[in-house]
Scaffold this motif. Sequence first.
Motif, mmCIF file in Angstrom:
data_model
loop_
_atom_site.group_PDB
_atom_site.id
_atom_site.type_symbol
_atom_site.label_atom_id
_atom_site.label_comp_id
_atom_site.label_asym_id
_atom_site.label_seq_id
_atom_site.Cartn_x
_atom_site.Cartn_y
_atom_site.Cartn_z
ATOM 1 N N GLY A 186 0.812 -1.211 0.000
ATOM 2 C CA GLY A 186 0.000 0.000 0.000
ATOM 3 C C GLY A 186 0.843 1.256 0.000
ATOM 4 O O GLY A 186 0.501 2.238 -0.662
ATOM 5 N N GLY A 187 1.958 1.237 0.733
ATOM 6 C CA GLY A 187 2.842 2.395 0.741
ATOM 7 C C GLY A 187 3.490 2.642 -0.609
ATOM 8 O O GLY A 187 3.632 3.790 -1.043
ATOM 9 N N LEU A 188 3.874 1.564 -1.307
ATOM 10 C CA LEU A 188 4.432 1.717 -2.646
ATOM 11 C C LEU A 188 3.398 2.298 -3.604
ATOM 12 O O LEU A 188 3.716 3.144 -4.447
ATOM 13 C CB LEU A 188 4.918 0.362 -3.163
ATOM 14 C CG LEU A 188 6.209 -0.180 -2.539
ATOM 15 C CD1 LEU A 188 6.461 -1.607 -3.010
ATOM 16 C CD2 LEU A 188 7.389 0.700 -2.906
ATOM 17 N N LEU A 189 2.166 1.843 -3.469
ATOM 18 C CA LEU A 189 1.108 2.360 -4.329
ATOM 19 C C LEU A 189 0.879 3.846 -4.080
ATOM 20 O O LEU A 189 0.709 4.632 -5.021
ATOM 21 C CB LEU A 189 -0.178 1.575 -4.080
ATOM 22 C CG LEU A 189 -1.391 1.914 -4.955
ATOM 23 C CD1 LEU A 189 -1.081 1.677 -6.418
ATOM 24 C CD2 LEU A 189 -2.593 1.079 -4.525
ATOM 25 N N ALA A 190 0.920 4.259 -2.819
ATOM 26 C CA ALA A 190 0.701 5.666 -2.494
ATOM 27 C C ALA A 190 1.845 6.540 -3.002
ATOM 28 O O ALA A 190 1.611 7.622 -3.553
ATOM 29 C CB ALA A 190 0.550 5.826 -0.980
ATOM 30 N N SER A 191 3.079 6.072 -2.834
ATOM 31 C CA SER A 191 4.219 6.878 -3.294
ATOM 32 C C SER A 191 4.276 6.968 -4.817
ATOM 33 O O SER A 191 4.674 7.998 -5.369
ATOM 34 C CB SER A 191 5.520 6.284 -2.751
ATOM 35 O OG SER A 191 5.726 4.966 -3.247
ATOM 36 N N ASP A 192 3.853 5.892 -5.496
ATOM 37 C CA ASP A 192 3.875 5.915 -6.958
ATOM 38 C C ASP A 192 2.832 6.862 -7.535
ATOM 39 O O ASP A 192 3.034 7.443 -8.614
ATOM 40 C CB ASP A 192 3.644 4.507 -7.511
ATOM 41 C CG ASP A 192 4.819 3.573 -7.212
ATOM 42 O OD1 ASP A 192 5.942 4.088 -7.033
ATOM 43 O OD2 ASP A 192 4.608 2.348 -7.150
ATOM 44 N N LEU A 193 1.701 7.018 -6.835
ATOM 45 C CA LEU A 193 0.647 7.891 -7.349
ATOM 46 C C LEU A 193 1.088 9.350 -7.388
ATOM 47 O O LEU A 193 0.527 10.148 -8.140
ATOM 48 C CB LEU A 193 -0.612 7.748 -6.486
ATOM 49 C CG LEU A 193 -1.363 6.411 -6.601
ATOM 50 C CD1 LEU A 193 -2.552 6.392 -5.652
ATOM 51 C CD2 LEU A 193 -1.832 6.182 -8.033
ATOM 52 N N GLY A 194 2.076 9.703 -6.593
ATOM 53 C CA GLY A 194 2.536 11.084 -6.596
ATOM 54 C C GLY A 194 3.438 11.440 -7.760
ATOM 55 O O GLY A 194 3.760 12.622 -7.953
ATOM 56 N N TYR A 195 3.844 10.437 -8.551
ATOM 57 C CA TYR A 195 4.771 10.686 -9.660
ATOM 58 C C TYR A 195 4.254 10.048 -10.953
ATOM 59 O O TYR A 195 5.011 9.492 -11.731
ATOM 60 C CB TYR A 195 6.151 10.134 -9.316
ATOM 61 C CG TYR A 195 6.766 10.803 -8.104
ATOM 62 C CD1 TYR A 195 7.519 11.957 -8.231
ATOM 63 C CD2 TYR A 195 6.554 10.292 -6.834
ATOM 64 C CE1 TYR A 195 8.067 12.583 -7.124
ATOM 65 C CE2 TYR A 195 7.090 10.907 -5.720
ATOM 66 C CZ TYR A 195 7.848 12.053 -5.873
ATOM 67 O OH TYR A 195 8.384 12.674 -4.768
ATOM 68 N N LEU A 196 2.956 10.117 -11.147
ATOM 69 C CA LEU A 196 2.359 9.535 -12.347
ATOM 70 C C LEU A 196 2.822 10.245 -13.616
ATOM 71 O O LEU A 196 2.885 9.633 -14.687
ATOM 72 C CB LEU A 196 0.836 9.587 -12.251
ATOM 73 C CG LEU A 196 0.185 8.616 -11.246
ATOM 74 C CD1 LEU A 196 -1.317 8.812 -11.237
ATOM 75 C CD2 LEU A 196 0.520 7.180 -11.598
#
Length: 295
Positions: A224-234
């Motif tokens: 879940g943390g990886l998913l959240a951090s990735d959404l900030g750099y789409l």
Amino acid sequence: MVRRVLSLTSGRIAVVILVLVALLALCGPWLAPQDPLATSDNTLASASGAHWLGTDYLGRDVFSRLLDGSRISVLGSLEVALMALVVGAVPGILSVYSGRAFEWLTLRLADTLVALPFLLFAIAVIALLGNGITQAMLVTGALVSPLFYRVSRAATLAVARSPYVEAAIVSGASVGWIARRHVWVKVLPPIAVALAQTIGVGFVIVSSLTFLGIGVQPPAPTWGGLLASDLGYLSHQPWAPVAPALLIMVTVWACNLLADAIRDVSGEAGRALVDRRRARSRTSTSAPVPVGGSR
């Protein structure tokens, strides 16, 4: 029941996926090609031979973090399921035999727990006891336990009215002996279905909390943390959230698929499945074998 589940295609697919996820949780930190916490100047890099899934905004290897973060997701979901099983199944069985006062008390408690929003409660517990995933998962498991309570109670009521259980009670058998000898065999299939579904729910809960940054101290990796951090750099890596989201989706889908397979092979459906296979085997063994050939 295990053989029946594995005899279904859906059951085999679910078991293979869940075994692979379990292996990731056990061996992921050792299989990681790089240190999941090591930063570098190579930030937001694309997939390459050195970084199979690229790097994140701090230059950390995403594939290594994905492998290392599988342990927290799996352990958290198992904590939810096992806590719900213990807190819900045992009172559900005992409520049928332990008197009206215990039955009324457990029913009212189950109704109360159903009305509580377990995700908000998990966040409140973390705020009170500190940022840790274990205490949040144990509290969440207790809030999810009414599912096991209802399932075990319904199955026990169906068995309690059977003649052989009534005969055992008349003969002086204890509640523990009746539960071990007669009730548990009938209650086990629906509990197994609920357990598989709850593990999937546990994955969703762990992913939701870690997506919000709750329960795990950074920079520890989680799906879940990886998913959240990735959404900030789409804008830089539009494909980055695919891997953690796919892992979460496939794991939850496999848990639900396993629950469906267990339900299909238990009870009347399971007996009908066995009867059909026995009939096919008798037909194949009794078929006449041609002797000689035709000219």
